[in-house]
Design a protein around this motif. Structure first.
Motif, mmCIF file in Angstrom:
data_model
loop_
_atom_site.group_PDB
_atom_site.id
_atom_site.type_symbol
_atom_site.label_atom_id
_atom_site.label_comp_id
_atom_site.label_asym_id
_atom_site.label_seq_id
_atom_site.Cartn_x
_atom_site.Cartn_y
_atom_site.Cartn_z
ATOM 1 N N VAL A 48 0.558 -0.949 0.062
ATOM 2 C CA VAL A 48 -0.130 0.135 -0.215
ATOM 3 C C VAL A 48 0.610 1.333 0.253
ATOM 4 C CG1 VAL A 48 -1.717 -0.951 0.662
ATOM 5 C CG2 VAL A 48 -0.109 -0.280 2.421
ATOM 6 N N ASN A 49 1.988 1.245 0.598
ATOM 7 C CA ASN A 49 2.631 2.348 0.549
ATOM 8 C C ASN A 49 3.464 2.323 -0.798
ATOM 9 O OD1 ASN A 49 2.356 2.995 2.819
ATOM 10 N ND2 ASN A 49 3.754 2.072 4.162
ATOM 11 N N THR A 50 3.581 1.072 -1.462
ATOM 12 C CA THR A 50 3.875 1.998 -2.354
ATOM 13 C C THR A 50 2.876 2.141 -3.377
ATOM 14 O OG1 THR A 50 5.645 -0.552 -2.307
ATOM 15 C CG2 THR A 50 5.616 0.427 -4.595
ATOM 16 N N THR A 51 2.157 1.547 -3.362
ATOM 17 C CA THR A 51 0.714 2.106 -4.304
ATOM 18 C C THR A 51 0.522 3.318 -3.810
ATOM 19 O OG1 THR A 51 -0.290 -0.080 -3.630
ATOM 20 C CG2 THR A 51 -1.735 2.037 -4.652
ATOM 21 N N LYS A 52 0.790 4.096 -3.387
ATOM 22 C CA LYS A 52 0.447 5.321 -2.490
ATOM 23 C C LYS A 52 1.216 6.456 -3.060
ATOM 24 C CE LYS A 52 -0.870 8.706 1.181
ATOM 25 N NZ LYS A 52 -0.662 8.652 2.532
ATOM 26 N N VAL A 54 3.327 6.020 -5.825
ATOM 27 C CA VAL A 54 3.315 5.400 -7.718
ATOM 28 C C VAL A 54 2.244 6.863 -7.527
ATOM 29 C CG1 VAL A 54 2.913 4.313 -9.316
ATOM 30 C CG2 VAL A 54 4.553 3.386 -7.904
ATOM 31 N N LEU A 55 0.259 6.555 -7.364
ATOM 32 C CA LEU A 55 -0.383 7.380 -7.939
ATOM 33 C C LEU A 55 0.128 8.644 -7.865
ATOM 34 C CD1 LEU A 55 -3.034 4.762 -5.927
ATOM 35 C CD2 LEU A 55 -2.540 5.399 -8.620
ATOM 36 N N GLU A 56 0.730 8.854 -6.229
ATOM 37 C CA GLU A 56 1.026 10.766 -5.898
ATOM 38 C C GLU A 56 1.823 11.378 -7.283
ATOM 39 O OE1 GLU A 56 2.873 10.750 -2.152
ATOM 40 O OE2 GLU A 56 0.588 10.209 -1.153
ATOM 41 N N GLN A 57 3.209 10.454 -7.692
ATOM 42 C CA GLN A 57 3.879 10.317 -8.834
ATOM 43 C C GLN A 57 2.870 10.769 -9.990
ATOM 44 O OE1 GLN A 57 7.284 11.623 -8.146
ATOM 45 N NE2 GLN A 57 6.133 10.759 -6.172
ATOM 46 N N GLU A 58 1.878 9.988 -9.992
ATOM 47 C CA GLU A 58 1.194 10.397 -11.329
ATOM 48 C C GLU A 58 0.010 11.641 -10.951
ATOM 49 O OE1 GLU A 58 1.503 7.880 -14.419
ATOM 50 O OE2 GLU A 58 3.340 7.663 -13.834
ATOM 51 N N GLY A 59 -0.115 12.168 -10.100
ATOM 52 C CA GLY A 59 -1.368 12.963 -9.824
ATOM 53 C C GLY A 59 -2.027 12.750 -9.319
ATOM 54 N N TYR A 60 -2.213 11.501 -8.247
ATOM 55 C CA TYR A 60 -3.228 11.644 -7.256
ATOM 56 C C TYR A 60 -2.513 11.177 -6.065
ATOM 57 C CZ TYR A 60 -4.642 9.554 -12.299
ATOM 58 O OH TYR A 60 -4.707 9.230 -13.364
#
Length: 188
Positions: A48-52, A54-60
């Motif tokens: 979940v931390n990696t997911t979060k 990666v999503l932040e890097q995508e602007g989410y």
């Protein structure tokens, strides 16, 4: 169940939650508590931390915005078979003189990589700590109960209730998540 069987998910992406409560820390706690029961059911759960990250890097950055994205694009970004969406409807502690009631309420939705909803559930749980100290005077018991309620109100511990809610939804509930391909049989 036919949609679930047709999707046959092996890996589940748990995305950040939508927070409809007033507690700004609730999404982090809920997100931390989700992977274990899902993995115990036999699914690969993306960290979940990696997911979060990666999503932040995508602007989410916010759960609401992530939940609005097409499931297909989220699943493709990680190579996931399904995406788990969770909404926090309630996460609070209500104080009434000598008792505090801690309440959590969650909506869970599992959507396959093609955008088909394959499983959903809602769970609401409450906890009211009881003072079982029957020794002593009624006044002492009343003061003790008031102090206990004030402490719970000041710093409610939501994690045990959140973990219990997740366990009941995914493992023991009326509509539990079906066992995944990596579920090990229970040896008695």
């Amino acid at each position: 169940m036919s949609a679930f069987t047709a999707a046959a998910p092996r890996s589940i992406l748990v995305v950040p939650t939508i927070n409809k409560s007033l507690d700004v820390d609730a999404p982090s706690y809920v997100l931390a508590a989700l992977p274990v029961p899902v993995a115990e059911k036999g699914y690969y759960v993306f960290p979940v931390n990696t997911t979060k990250y990666v999503l932040e890097q995508e602007g989410y950055y916010e759960g609401e915005r992530i939940h609005q994205q097409p499931t297909e694009s989220l699943a493709k970004l990680f190579g996931a078979d399904a995406v788990l969406y969770v909404s926090i409807n309630r996460w609070d502690a209500q104080y009434a003189f000598i008792a505090t009631t801690v309440t959590v309420d969650f909506d869970y939705r599992l959507v396959s990589k093609d955008g088909t909803e394959i499983w959903n559930e809602n769970k609401r749980m409450q906890y009211s700590p009881q003072n079982n100290n029957n020794a002593g005077s009624p006044l002492a018991m009343l003061i003790s109960a008031a102090i206990s309620a004030a402490l719970v109100r000041a710093a409610p511990n939501y994690m045990p209730l959140t973990q219990q809610a997740n366990h009941q939804v995914f493992v023991m509930g009326v509509n539990p998540l079906p066992d995944g391909p990596y579920r090990k049989p229970v040896v008695k």
